[in-house]
Write a protein that holds these residues in place. Sequence first.
Motif, mmCIF file in Angstrom:
data_model
loop_
_atom_site.group_PDB
_atom_site.id
_atom_site.type_symbol
_atom_site.label_atom_id
_atom_site.label_comp_id
_atom_site.label_asym_id
_atom_site.label_seq_id
_atom_site.Cartn_x
_atom_site.Cartn_y
_atom_site.Cartn_z
ATOM 1 N N TYR A 38 44.960 75.957 42.596
ATOM 2 C CA TYR A 38 45.750 76.619 43.651
ATOM 3 C C TYR A 38 45.599 78.140 43.551
ATOM 4 C CZ TYR A 38 49.800 78.596 46.008
ATOM 5 O OH TYR A 38 50.613 79.373 46.798
ATOM 6 N N ALA A 39 45.714 78.656 42.308
ATOM 7 C CA ALA A 39 45.588 80.103 42.109
ATOM 8 C C ALA A 39 44.180 80.587 42.445
ATOM 9 C CB ALA A 39 45.949 80.465 40.666
ATOM 10 N N ALA A 40 43.160 79.794 42.066
ATOM 11 C CA ALA A 40 41.766 80.205 42.295
ATOM 12 C C ALA A 40 41.415 80.238 43.778
ATOM 13 C CB ALA A 40 40.827 79.265 41.548
ATOM 14 N N ILE A 41 41.918 79.285 44.550
ATOM 15 C CA ILE A 41 41.520 79.154 45.961
ATOM 16 C C ILE A 41 42.486 79.870 46.904
ATOM 17 C CG2 ILE A 41 41.171 77.470 47.822
ATOM 18 C CD1 ILE A 41 40.183 75.528 45.597
ATOM 19 N N CYS A 42 43.774 79.797 46.615
ATOM 20 C CA CYS A 42 44.774 80.386 47.524
ATOM 21 C C CYS A 42 45.123 81.834 47.174
ATOM 22 C CB CYS A 42 46.047 79.545 47.520
ATOM 23 S SG CYS A 42 45.783 77.835 48.043
ATOM 24 N N LYS A 43 44.924 82.234 45.905
ATOM 25 C CA LYS A 43 45.219 83.605 45.483
ATOM 26 C C LYS A 43 44.032 84.192 44.722
ATOM 27 C CE LYS A 43 49.653 83.070 46.674
ATOM 28 N NZ LYS A 43 50.328 83.849 47.731
ATOM 29 N N PRO A 44 42.843 84.213 45.339
ATOM 30 C CA PRO A 44 41.632 84.617 44.596
ATOM 31 C C PRO A 44 41.677 86.046 44.055
ATOM 32 C CG PRO A 44 41.187 84.493 46.952
ATOM 33 C CD PRO A 44 42.540 83.905 46.745
ATOM 34 N N LEU A 45 42.305 86.974 44.782
ATOM 35 C CA LEU A 45 42.346 88.375 44.350
ATOM 36 C C LEU A 45 43.246 88.583 43.136
ATOM 37 C CD1 LEU A 45 42.486 90.170 47.828
ATOM 38 C CD2 LEU A 45 40.488 89.752 46.374
ATOM 39 N N HIS A 46 44.220 87.690 42.967
ATOM 40 C CA HIS A 46 45.154 87.808 41.846
ATOM 41 C C HIS A 46 44.904 86.756 40.764
ATOM 42 C CE1 HIS A 46 47.291 89.464 45.427
ATOM 43 N NE2 HIS A 46 47.586 90.428 44.567
ATOM 44 N N TYR A 47 43.814 85.994 40.898
ATOM 45 C CA TYR A 47 43.564 84.856 40.001
ATOM 46 C C TYR A 47 43.495 85.273 38.533
ATOM 47 C CZ TYR A 47 41.200 80.903 37.796
ATOM 48 O OH TYR A 47 40.869 79.871 36.971
ATOM 49 N N VAL A 48 42.757 86.341 38.254
ATOM 50 C CA VAL A 48 42.581 86.780 36.857
ATOM 51 C C VAL A 48 43.920 87.168 36.241
ATOM 52 C CG1 VAL A 48 41.473 88.458 35.348
ATOM 53 C CG2 VAL A 48 40.220 87.542 37.307
ATOM 54 N N ILE A 49 44.790 87.783 37.051
ATOM 55 C CA ILE A 49 46.110 88.186 36.545
ATOM 56 C C ILE A 49 47.017 86.964 36.373
ATOM 57 C CG2 ILE A 49 48.184 89.540 37.053
ATOM 58 C CD1 ILE A 49 46.338 91.421 38.670
ATOM 59 N N ILE A 50 46.988 86.061 37.391
ATOM 60 C CA ILE A 50 47.856 84.876 37.337
ATOM 61 C C ILE A 50 47.476 83.969 36.174
ATOM 62 C CG2 ILE A 50 48.539 82.767 38.556
ATOM 63 C CD1 ILE A 50 48.133 84.310 41.183
ATOM 64 N N LEU B 52 37.440 79.839 53.889
ATOM 65 C CA LEU B 52 36.323 80.174 53.017
ATOM 66 C C LEU B 52 34.995 80.024 53.729
ATOM 67 C CD1 LEU B 52 37.360 78.413 49.669
ATOM 68 C CD2 LEU B 52 37.794 80.769 50.364
ATOM 69 N N SER B 53 33.948 80.612 53.157
ATOM 70 C CA SER B 53 32.598 80.444 53.682
ATOM 71 C C SER B 53 32.142 79.010 53.433
ATOM 72 C CB SER B 53 31.644 81.417 52.989
ATOM 73 O OG SER B 53 31.569 81.114 51.605
ATOM 74 N N ALA B 54 31.044 78.631 54.077
ATOM 75 C CA ALA B 54 30.540 77.254 53.937
ATOM 76 C C ALA B 54 30.205 76.944 52.478
ATOM 77 C CB ALA B 54 29.310 77.052 54.820
ATOM 78 N N GLU B 55 29.565 77.904 51.778
ATOM 79 C CA GLU B 55 29.197 77.694 50.378
ATOM 80 C C GLU B 55 30.432 77.633 49.486
ATOM 81 O OE1 GLU B 55 27.098 77.128 46.911
ATOM 82 O OE2 GLU B 55 26.466 76.914 49.002
ATOM 83 N N GLY B 56 31.390 78.541 49.738
ATOM 84 C CA GLY B 56 32.637 78.548 48.972
ATOM 85 C C GLY B 56 33.435 77.285 49.198
ATOM 86 N N ARG B 57 33.429 76.797 50.466
ATOM 87 C CA ARG B 57 34.145 75.570 50.793
ATOM 88 C C ARG B 57 33.522 74.377 50.082
ATOM 89 N NH1 ARG B 57 33.184 75.237 56.055
ATOM 90 N NH2 ARG B 57 34.555 76.995 56.493
ATOM 91 N N ARG B 58 32.194 74.337 50.059
ATOM 92 C CA ARG B 58 31.483 73.220 49.417
ATOM 93 C C ARG B 58 31.786 73.172 47.920
ATOM 94 N NH1 ARG B 58 27.718 72.282 46.173
ATOM 95 N NH2 ARG B 58 27.262 74.507 45.918
ATOM 96 N N LYS B 59 31.738 74.341 47.265
ATOM 97 C CA LYS B 59 31.992 74.401 45.822
ATOM 98 C C LYS B 59 33.439 74.033 45.496
ATOM 99 C CE LYS B 59 31.345 77.431 41.825
ATOM 100 N NZ LYS B 59 30.959 78.786 41.370
ATOM 101 N N ALA B 60 34.379 74.567 46.284
ATOM 102 C CA ALA B 60 35.803 74.286 46.053
ATOM 103 C C ALA B 60 36.120 72.816 46.297
ATOM 104 C CB ALA B 60 36.658 75.176 46.945
ATOM 105 N N LEU B 61 35.529 72.254 47.353
ATOM 106 C CA LEU B 61 35.757 70.837 47.665
ATOM 107 C C LEU B 61 35.249 69.937 46.553
ATOM 108 C CD1 LEU B 61 35.025 70.369 51.479
ATOM 109 C CD2 LEU B 61 37.118 69.742 50.268
#
Length: 311
Positions: A121-133, A226-235
């Motif tokens: 959830y943090a990686a996909i929905c809050k990518p800019l804050h992922y490292v901090i979260i 997300l982009s097509a590549e990002g969507r594919r990897k996340a899925l």
Amino acid sequence: MKSQRNISEFILLGLSYDQNTQIFCFVLFLFCYVALLAGNLLILVSIRCSPLFHQPMYYFLSHLSFIDICYTSTVTPKLIADLLVERKIISYGNCMLQVFTMHFFGGTEIFILTAMAFDRYAAICKPLHYVIIMNRTRCHLLVLAAWAGGAIHAFPLFSTAIDLPFCGPNEIDHYFCDIFPLLKVACTDAYTTGVLVVAFSGMVALVTFIVLFVSYGIILFTLRNLSAEGRRKALSTCWSHITVVILFFGPVIFIYLRPPTTFPEDKIFALFYTIIAPMFNPLIYTLRNSEMKKAMRKVWCPLLFSKKAHN
């Protein structure tokens, strides 16, 4: 009031009375157990010996592999050994220990899967804050909370089992000791106790499953941006997690979230969360994961080549 106990051992009725079926099950479950150990150890060592260990998702995955090994080892070796003997006996002490370890490691696995869902959830929905979260301290705390949650889940059930009075029949219609089969042979009205078990164990599983279902629903909804590549990897990653959640939680909810009784089918459903799901976890998490495959090659290929060169 101190519980009364006039027995020192239980007789497990196992999966089947047919000798040919037992031989087939022995070969099948021995293969499954070896595959489970090999697959989870492969993942565990590959992650620990590679930079992936510093990524939260793989940090949690290494803990999941370790828990799977511990969880299935509380039941499967005894099941395999019992398939070769006519009289399947387990001492009272070992039976109570099995109740505790099953629910301890099972509860811990539930909370580790929840931590993995939070990470996605943090990686996909809050990518800019992922490292901090998902900093290292928070990852350690989530794992510690998972182990503590497993203990909190297991102790009341263990206490319930150990307080049950047993004064006559000692045949358990299962292949391991669990709370519902024990309630069936206890010489007391177990309905109220059974309802408490359902309220505690079953509701923990159901609430956690709903939280996971909602979390992955939000994640899948967010993938539109997300982009097509990002969507594919996340899925690819999310479907792996969702498959594991369904394989584990489906049978658990069927067994523990219902009126306190037992069915012959319980033994088949129990196989899913004690053997089948832990065996398939390594395959599910590695087949479509290029980072995991790359880590395995980096860790194991030099060892194989150095061994050949030495020979």
